[in-house]
Design a protein around this motif. Structure first.
Motif, PDB file in Angstrom:
ATOM      1  N   VAL A 201      30.746  65.889  25.866  1.00 42.51           N
ATOM      2  CA  VAL A 201      30.126  65.972  24.551  1.00 42.51           C
ATOM      3  C   VAL A 201      30.793  67.099  23.763  1.00 42.51           C
ATOM      4  O   VAL A 201      31.030  68.181  24.309  1.00 42.51           O
ATOM      5  N   SER A 202      31.095  66.858  22.499  1.00 46.34           N
ATOM      6  CA  SER A 202      31.646  67.895  21.636  1.00 46.34           C
ATOM      7  C   SER A 202      30.521  68.705  21.002  1.00 46.34           C
ATOM      8  O   SER A 202      29.481  68.150  20.626  1.00 46.34           O
ATOM      9  N   THR A 203      30.738  70.019  20.876  1.00 45.58           N
ATOM     10  CA  THR A 203      29.731  70.886  20.279  1.00 45.58           C
ATOM     11  C   THR A 203      30.437  72.083  19.660  1.00 45.58           C
ATOM     12  O   THR A 203      31.662  72.174  19.668  1.00 45.58           O
ATOM     13  N   SER A 204      29.683  73.005  19.100  1.00 45.25           N
ATOM     14  CA  SER A 204      30.225  74.253  18.553  1.00 45.25           C
ATOM     15  C   SER A 204      29.435  75.417  19.128  1.00 45.25           C
ATOM     16  O   SER A 204      28.198  75.377  19.170  1.00 45.25           O
ATOM     17  N   ILE A 205      30.148  76.460  19.561  1.00 40.26           N
ATOM     18  CA  ILE A 205      29.520  77.616  20.197  1.00 40.26           C
ATOM     19  C   ILE A 205      29.797  78.856  19.362  1.00 40.26           C
ATOM     20  O   ILE A 205      30.943  79.117  18.977  1.00 40.26           O
ATOM     21  N   THR A 206      28.757  79.638  19.080  1.00 34.17           N
ATOM     22  CA  THR A 206      28.903  80.920  18.408  1.00 34.17           C
ATOM     23  C   THR A 206      28.836  82.020  19.457  1.00 34.17           C
ATOM     24  O   THR A 206      27.858  82.128  20.201  1.00 34.17           O
ATOM     25  N   ASP A 207      29.892  82.826  19.513  1.00 33.74           N
ATOM     26  CA  ASP A 207      30.014  83.839  20.566  1.00 33.74           C
ATOM     27  C   ASP A 207      29.224  85.099  20.212  1.00 33.74           C
ATOM     28  O   ASP A 207      29.775  86.157  19.923  1.00 33.74           O
ATOM     29  N   THR A 208      27.904  84.955  20.227  1.00 40.07           N
ATOM     30  CA  THR A 208      27.004  86.077  19.966  1.00 40.07           C
ATOM     31  C   THR A 208      25.859  86.006  20.969  1.00 40.07           C
ATOM     32  O   THR A 208      25.313  84.925  21.215  1.00 40.07           O
ATOM     33  N   LEU A 209      25.497  87.136  21.543  1.00 37.60           N
ATOM     34  CA  LEU A 209      24.404  87.172  22.511  1.00 37.60           C
ATOM     35  C   LEU A 209      23.134  86.574  21.902  1.00 37.60           C
ATOM     36  O   LEU A 209      22.765  86.892  20.772  1.00 37.60           O
ATOM     37  N   SER A 210      22.507  85.669  22.642  1.00 40.25           N
ATOM     38  CA  SER A 210      21.253  85.005  22.275  1.00 40.25           C
ATOM     39  C   SER A 210      21.412  83.928  21.201  1.00 40.25           C
ATOM     40  O   SER A 210      20.422  83.346  20.767  1.00 40.25           O
ATOM     41  N   SER A 211      22.633  83.666  20.768  1.00 37.88           N
ATOM     42  CA  SER A 211      22.816  82.545  19.839  1.00 37.88           C
ATOM     43  C   SER A 211      22.586  81.234  20.597  1.00 37.88           C
ATOM     44  O   SER A 211      22.703  81.170  21.824  1.00 37.88           O
ATOM     45  N   THR A 212      22.249  80.202  19.880  1.00 39.51           N
ATOM     46  CA  THR A 212      21.964  78.913  20.508  1.00 39.51           C
ATOM     47  C   THR A 212      22.882  77.837  19.937  1.00 39.51           C
ATOM     48  O   THR A 212      23.384  77.954  18.818  1.00 39.51           O
ATOM     49  N   PHE A 213      23.079  76.799  20.718  1.00 45.75           N
ATOM     50  CA  PHE A 213      23.833  75.641  20.248  1.00 45.75           C
ATOM     51  C   PHE A 213      23.293  74.409  20.973  1.00 45.75           C
ATOM     52  O   PHE A 213      22.678  74.507  22.039  1.00 45.75           O
ATOM     53  N   ASP A 214      23.507  73.250  20.368  1.00 45.83           N
ATOM     54  CA  ASP A 214      22.971  72.005  20.914  1.00 45.83           C
ATOM     55  C   ASP A 214      24.061  71.175  21.578  1.00 45.83           C
ATOM     56  O   ASP A 214      25.212  71.147  21.122  1.00 45.83           O
ATOM     57  N   VAL A 215      23.686  70.534  22.647  1.00 44.57           N
ATOM     58  CA  VAL A 215      24.531  69.537  23.298  1.00 44.57           C
ATOM     59  C   VAL A 215      23.743  68.230  23.292  1.00 44.57           C
ATOM     60  O   VAL A 215      22.747  68.103  24.006  1.00 44.57           O
ATOM     61  N   SER A 216      24.171  67.310  22.447  1.00 42.68           N
ATOM     62  CA  SER A 216      23.422  66.072  22.262  1.00 42.68           C
ATOM     63  C   SER A 216      24.306  64.867  22.533  1.00 42.68           C
ATOM     64  O   SER A 216      25.498  64.864  22.210  1.00 42.68           O
ATOM     65  N   TYR A 217      23.679  63.852  23.107  1.00 39.31           N
ATOM     66  CA  TYR A 217      24.384  62.597  23.375  1.00 39.31           C
ATOM     67  C   TYR A 217      23.357  61.481  23.332  1.00 39.31           C
ATOM     68  O   TYR A 217      22.247  61.612  23.872  1.00 39.31           O
ATOM     69  N   ASN A 218      23.712  60.378  22.687  1.00 37.83           N
ATOM     70  CA  ASN A 218      22.772  59.270  22.581  1.00 37.83           C
ATOM     71  C   ASN A 218      23.532  57.950  22.510  1.00 37.83           C
ATOM     72  O   ASN A 218      24.275  57.706  21.558  1.00 37.83           O
ATOM     73  N   ASP A 219      23.368  57.128  23.538  1.00 47.11           N
ATOM     74  CA  ASP A 219      23.943  55.785  23.470  1.00 47.11           C
ATOM     75  C   ASP A 219      22.849  54.724  23.634  1.00 47.11           C
ATOM     76  O   ASP A 219      23.110  53.596  24.046  1.00 47.11           O
ATOM     77  N   VAL A 220      21.596  55.127  23.283  1.00 53.33           N
ATOM     78  CA  VAL A 220      20.488  54.178  23.346  1.00 53.33           C
ATOM     79  C   VAL A 220      20.640  53.150  22.230  1.00 53.33           C
ATOM     80  O   VAL A 220      20.887  53.496  21.074  1.00 53.33           O
ATOM     81  N   SER A 221      20.511  51.900  22.581  1.00 59.22           N
ATOM     82  CA  SER A 221      20.629  50.832  21.589  1.00 59.22           C
ATOM     83  C   SER A 221      19.549  49.780  21.841  1.00 59.22           C
ATOM     84  O   SER A 221      18.939  49.731  22.919  1.00 59.22           O
ATOM     85  N   LYS A 222      19.331  48.969  20.838  1.00 58.42           N
ATOM     86  CA  LYS A 222      18.337  47.909  20.949  1.00 58.42           C
ATOM     87  C   LYS A 222      18.943  46.687  21.645  1.00 58.42           C
ATOM     88  O   LYS A 222      20.059  46.274  21.337  1.00 58.42           O
ATOM     89  N   VAL A 223      18.213  46.183  22.608  1.00 62.95           N
ATOM     90  CA  VAL A 223      18.632  44.978  23.330  1.00 62.95           C
ATOM     91  C   VAL A 223      17.567  43.915  23.132  1.00 62.95           C
ATOM     92  O   VAL A 223      16.364  44.197  23.258  1.00 62.95           O
ATOM     93  N   THR A 224      17.987  42.715  22.806  1.00 61.59           N
ATOM     94  CA  THR A 224      17.032  41.625  22.586  1.00 61.59           C
ATOM     95  C   THR A 224      16.981  40.710  23.801  1.00 61.59           C
ATOM     96  O   THR A 224      18.010  40.198  24.248  1.00 61.59           O
ATOM     97  N   ILE A 225      15.787  40.566  24.330  1.00 64.61           N
ATOM     98  CA  ILE A 225      15.560  39.641  25.444  1.00 64.61           C
ATOM     99  C   ILE A 225      14.953  38.357  24.861  1.00 64.61           C
ATOM    100  O   ILE A 225      13.940  38.409  24.159  1.00 64.61           O
ATOM    101  N   THR A 226      15.614  37.253  25.130  1.00 65.45           N
ATOM    102  CA  THR A 226      15.153  35.975  24.582  1.00 65.45           C
ATOM    103  C   THR A 226      14.714  35.057  25.723  1.00 65.45           C
ATOM    104  O   THR A 226      15.395  34.963  26.745  1.00 65.45           O
ATOM    105  N   MET A 227      13.565  34.398  25.522  1.00 66.68           N
ATOM    106  CA  MET A 227      13.079  33.478  26.575  1.00 66.68           C
ATOM    107  C   MET A 227      12.289  32.341  25.931  1.00 66.68           C
ATOM    108  O   MET A 227      11.854  32.444  24.780  1.00 66.68           O
TER     109      MET A 227
END
Length: 311
Positions: A201-227
């Motif tokens: 995952v690509s992210t950005s980091i700030t080199d300061t004590l106690s700084s925060t950064f997010d690491v996010s990833y999402n490949d959730v998609s809608k799937v249709t079940i037909t019957m």
């Protein structure tokens, strides 16, 4: 590291006769070229080998003080931070041995010589996360009712499927290089509880004590079940979500690279201004890098869809 073939020597000879910004010349110089002098009168860079012998002279063109394009993972390296490198003494010893200890000013990224920058970069190595202890996982199921599609008795049920994580990390120890800068980095997430493969995952980091950064990833998609829905039957689909929580940590390497300028008050060895190459003098990366450590509580969801049933 570089062999001086006939073609290579010829190409350098051509360079010496043409104007070219030094950042381009430097890419072609062999590793035993460790410092350059600036001949301000002749408007030439003068390249020297490690043993002090002359390697070549290269004209300075109008791109002399044109800034080198920065990669998103790199920033300017100030002198005080350069001096915090574990191997800094090797740079200073090199200058003392070659140009003396006379009155001088040590600078990086001087405005008049921006084509010879000093930079600090988060290395292109993937920052691999490691987990502390076993993850804690819970599973729950969701039932979704279907709706008839037209008059054919077909039922379409839409459910989620895939993996996502969204975690905030805190810098627990800042690097002494790249202080306060925000640089891009690539974080590697290991396989989580056998429910997903490893990913980056690509992210950005700030080199300061106690700084925060997010690491996010999402490949959730809608799937249709037909019957096909038998007459009088109600159809549903079941999806399962596995949520795992774990403590994760990692370390980002901040690496110094480029040139440090020694500007003498008096001419020494033929020049007033000399530039020492960090990479070629400190060849061990560990001696020109420090680390920023970070940690966080990682949460991930894995959603799995199942075939529906009609009852």
């Amino acid at each position: 590291m570089f062999a001086l073939s006939t073609i290579f020597i010829a190409s350098l000879a051509a360079l010496s006769a043409s104007a070219m910004p030094f950042e381009q010349v430097a890419k072609l110089l062999p590793r035993d070229v460790v410092h350059i002098g600036l001949d301000e009168h002749a408007r030439e860079f003068v390249a020297y080998k490690r043993d002090g012998s002359l390697y070549g002279r290269y004209p300075v063109d109008n791109g002399f003080n044109t800034p080198v394009k920065r990669d998103a993972s790199c920033g300017d390296l100030p002198v005080d931070q350069a001096q915090s490198m574990p191997g800094w003494q090797a740079i200073e010893d090199y200058a003392n041995d070659n140009w003396g200890k006379g009155s001088r000013k040590i600078v990086t990224n001087p405005s008049e010589y921006l084509s010879q920058p000093a930079q600090v970069c988060i290395t292109d190595e993937v920052i691999e996360l490691s987990f502390e202890g076993d993850p804690t996982c819970q599973t729950h199921k969701t039932t979704t009712e279907g709706k008839l599609v037209g008059t054919s008795g077909t039922v379409a049920i839409e459910v989620d499927q895939g993996f996502n994580t969204d975690t905030s990390y805190t810098v627990s120890q800042a690097s002494t290089l790249g202080i306060d800068t925000t640089l891009s980095a690539t974080v590697g997430i290991p396989e989580v509880a056998d429910v997903t493969t490893s990913l980056t995952v690509s992210t950005s980091i700030t080199d300061t004590l106690s700084s925060t950064f997010d690491v996010s990833y999402n490949d959730v998609s809608k799937v249709t079940i037909t019957m096909q829905a038998p007459e009088g039957k109600s159809c549903t689909a079941v999806s399962e979500t596995k949520t795992c929580n774990m403590q994760a940590k990692g370390s980002a390497r901040y690496l110094a690279t480029g040139w440090v300028w020694f500007n003498y008050d008096d001419e020494t060895e033929g020049h007033y201004k000399w530039a020492a190459n960090i990479d070629n003098i400190i060849t061990n990366q560990d001696e020109r890098s420090t680390f920023a450590d970070f940690h966080g509580s990682m949460s991930s969801d894995t959603k799995t869809a199942y075939q529906g049933t009609c009852e």
